[in-house]
Design an enzyme around this catalytic site. Structure first.
Site, PDB file in Angstrom:
ATOM      1  N   LYS A  77     -21.250   7.154 -29.155  1.00 11.65           N
ATOM      2  CA  LYS A  77     -20.875   6.882 -27.996  1.00 11.65           C
ATOM      3  C   LYS A  77     -21.545   8.762 -27.499  1.00 11.65           C
ATOM      4  CE  LYS A  77     -19.925   6.296 -23.896  1.00 11.65           C
ATOM      5  NZ  LYS A  77     -19.788   5.317 -22.385  1.00 11.65           N
ATOM      6  N   HIS A 103     -13.950  -1.464 -22.475  1.00  6.66           N
ATOM      7  CA  HIS A 103     -12.951  -0.097 -22.485  1.00  6.66           C
ATOM      8  C   HIS A 103     -11.217  -0.960 -22.477  1.00  6.66           C
ATOM      9  CE1 HIS A 103     -15.040   3.639 -21.461  1.00  6.66           C
ATOM     10  NE2 HIS A 103     -15.476   2.825 -20.923  1.00  6.66           N
ATOM     11  N   HIS A 115     -23.296   8.139 -22.825  1.00  2.00           N
ATOM     12  CA  HIS A 115     -23.134   7.988 -20.472  1.00  2.00           C
ATOM     13  C   HIS A 115     -24.097   9.230 -20.272  1.00  2.00           C
ATOM     14  CE1 HIS A 115     -20.193   7.727 -17.216  1.00  2.00           C
ATOM     15  NE2 HIS A 115     -20.397   8.920 -16.927  1.00  2.00           N
ATOM     16  N   HIS A 168     -20.393  -3.091 -23.811  1.00  7.17           N
ATOM     17  CA  HIS A 168     -20.062  -2.039 -23.611  1.00  7.17           C
ATOM     18  C   HIS A 168     -18.508  -2.239 -22.492  1.00  7.17           C
ATOM     19  CE1 HIS A 168     -20.203   2.163 -21.243  1.00  7.17           C
ATOM     20  NE2 HIS A 168     -18.603   1.477 -21.156  1.00  7.17           N
ATOM     21  N   ASP A 220     -18.397  -2.401 -18.900  1.00 14.96           N
ATOM     22  CA  ASP A 220     -17.900  -1.005 -18.971  1.00 14.96           C
ATOM     23  C   ASP A 220     -16.745  -1.540 -17.365  1.00 14.96           C
ATOM     24  OD1 ASP A 220     -17.359   1.523 -18.504  1.00 14.96           O
ATOM     25  OD2 ASP A 220     -18.391   1.934 -17.156  1.00 14.96           O
ATOM     26  N   HIS A 278     -24.268   1.032 -18.891  1.00  9.98           N
ATOM     27  CA  HIS A 278     -23.959   0.960 -17.374  1.00  9.98           C
ATOM     28  C   HIS A 278     -24.979   2.152 -16.356  1.00  9.98           C
ATOM     29  CE1 HIS A 278     -22.526   4.797 -18.367  1.00  9.98           C
ATOM     30  NE2 HIS A 278     -21.293   4.527 -18.463  1.00  9.98           N
TER      31      HIS A 278
HETATM   32  C1  NCD Z   1     -14.705   4.590 -17.800  1.00 12.43           C
HETATM   33  C2  NCD Z   1     -12.945   4.590 -18.320  1.00 12.43           C
HETATM   34  O1  NCD Z   1     -12.430   4.918 -17.664  1.00 12.43           O
HETATM   35  O2  NCD Z   1     -12.659   4.931 -19.318  1.00 12.43           O
HETATM   36  N1  NCD Z   1     -14.280   4.683 -16.612  1.00 12.43           N
HETATM   37  C3  NCD Z   1     -15.485   4.219 -16.267  1.00 12.43           C
HETATM   38  O3  NCD Z   1     -15.543   4.747 -14.603  1.00 12.43           O
HETATM   39  N2  NCD Z   1     -16.601   3.415 -15.994  1.00 12.43           N
HETATM   40  C4  NCD Z   1     -15.180   6.266 -18.758  1.00 12.43           C
HETATM   41  C5  NCD Z   1     -16.867   5.595 -18.558  1.00 12.43           C
HETATM   42  O4  NCD Z   1     -17.191   4.846 -19.301  1.00 12.43           O
HETATM   43  O5  NCD Z   1     -17.480   6.477 -17.833  1.00 12.43           O
HETATM   44 ZN    ZN Z   2     -17.335   2.611 -20.001  1.00 11.40          ZN
END
Ligand code: NCD
Ligand code: ZN
Length: 346
Positions: A98, A14, A135, A12, A246, A173
């Site tokens: 997702k 970003h 999520h 996971h 995450d 998460h």
């Molecule tokens: C994530 C993001 O910033 O894209 N933020 C987070 O707090 N984890 C989005 C997510 O996974 O909820």
């Molecule tokens: Zn995330």
């Protein structure tokens, strides 16, 4: 001390896009062999075409010597077409879909109001063997922010799992004792990822002598008893719990604001943070299963053959890193951390 593991994967992650992605992708590539790439861009990655184009941009931004495979995902909406999911299932580069509850987190505006609204699409995914990444938070603004995960599990996830016994689901998460218990009791088609920051912090970290925007993420940090339950689950040796950082970089400006974004950036030292948490639980011997085996097994992908070593060698995390035109404040900025990753071996 020195531990050597099969090279881990991040299930996971970003990495954003454009210059911001180019600034952060190297951190994940230094540690992980593969990563599941989140599709919550602006606009969201809702088609196979968009996912493949995003994949090309990631590959083009990797350092020359990197051996890193981005595993792409699609962002599910209430207007996603079944045919798009079928092409996703037959595309070797798309590995999951997702589910964002509408409005629940960063760029979740195009998400789904409730799981039941997409049951016909989940039917297609179950048949095609395409995993659903959730999520798991109730997006209702009236729901207490600390109860969102529990309410989502009870009212939406439990019925969905019963309805789709074939669908592979990853609750992402997870943050609570309730989520751990649910995953333990759920069928083998259901697993969960756990972040390093939820293993290392409880909710006090958001309010340490003032408001700490860099410790704000979603799902929000919970009480100490929940952190302990997560640590116990991660170090239990159960194949239902595996690594998903995450890591969610935002510019310092976007975080340090009257309405700061959710997300903690951990990619610069992800395995170091997991090693620290596992050492706290005296369970370093359980790190390899959690970080390098169970996720690949769940996805039906081969385990990696390369290895990494992590040394007990304190180092100081910088106060910030370049992030596109701005800076990102990393987790544990300006602090010494106990573990240090050394280069991976093919
Ligand atoms: C994530 C993001 O910033 O894209 N933020 C987070 O707090 N984890 C989005 C997510 O996974 O909820
Ligand atoms: Zn995330």
């Amino acid at each position: 001390m020195n531990i050597t593991l099969t090279q881990p994967d991040d299930w996971h992650l970003h990495v954003r896009d454009g210059a911001e992605m180019a600034s952060v992708i190297k951190f994940s590539a230094q540690q992980f062999r593969r990563a599941i790439i989140m599709p919550n861009l602006k606009p969201p990655v809702t088609t196979v075409g968009a996912a493949l184009a995003y994949r090309d941009r990631i590959l083009a931004a990797l350092p020359g010597n990197a051996s890193f495979t981005p595993l792409m995902t699609l962002y599910l909406t209430e207007t996603t077409k079944s045919s798009e999911l079928e092409s996703a299932a037959s595309c070797e580069h798309v590995h999951a879909v997702k589910y964002y509850p509408a409005g629940a987190t960063t760029n979740a505006g195009a998400g789904v109001r409730k799981l039941a609204n997409v049951y016909p699409l989940l039917e297609v995914m179950a048949r095609a063997g395409l995993p659903l990444l959730i999520h798991g938070e109730d997006p209702n603004p009236g729901t207490d922010v600390f109860d969102r995960e529990g309410i989502f599990i009870e009212h939406q996830l439990v019925p969905c799992v019963e309805h789709f016994p074939e669908l592979k689901i990853i609750l992402e998460h997870i943050t609570t004792t309730g989520a751990v218990q649910y995953i333990e009791s759920a069928p083998d088609t259901v697993a969960a990822t756990i972040t390093a920051h939820h293993l290392l912090l409880n909710r006090n970290a958001m309010f340490e002598q003032g408001l700490r925007p860099h410790h704000y993420c979603l799902p929000v940090l919970k009480r100490e008893q929940h952190r302990k339950a997560l640590l116990k689950a991660a170090t239990s040796g159960s194949a239902k719990f595996f690594l998903g950082t995450d890591s969610a970089p935002h510019s310092a400006t976007a975080k340090e604001s009257a309405c700061g974004c959710a997300g903690i950036f951990t990619a610069h030292a992800a395995m170091e943070f997991y090693a620290e948490a596992f050492e706290q639980a005296d369970a370093l011997d359980k790190l390899e299963g959690f970080a390098s085996h169970f996720g690949a097994d769940f996805y039906g992908l081969p385990r990696n053959t390369s290895t990494i070593s992590i040394l007990k060698e304190p180092w100081a995390v910088p106060g910030s890193y370049v992030f596109g035109k701005d800076r990102v404040i990393p987790f544990r900025a300006d602090k010494h951390i106990p573990w240090k990753i050394s280069a991976s071996k093919a």
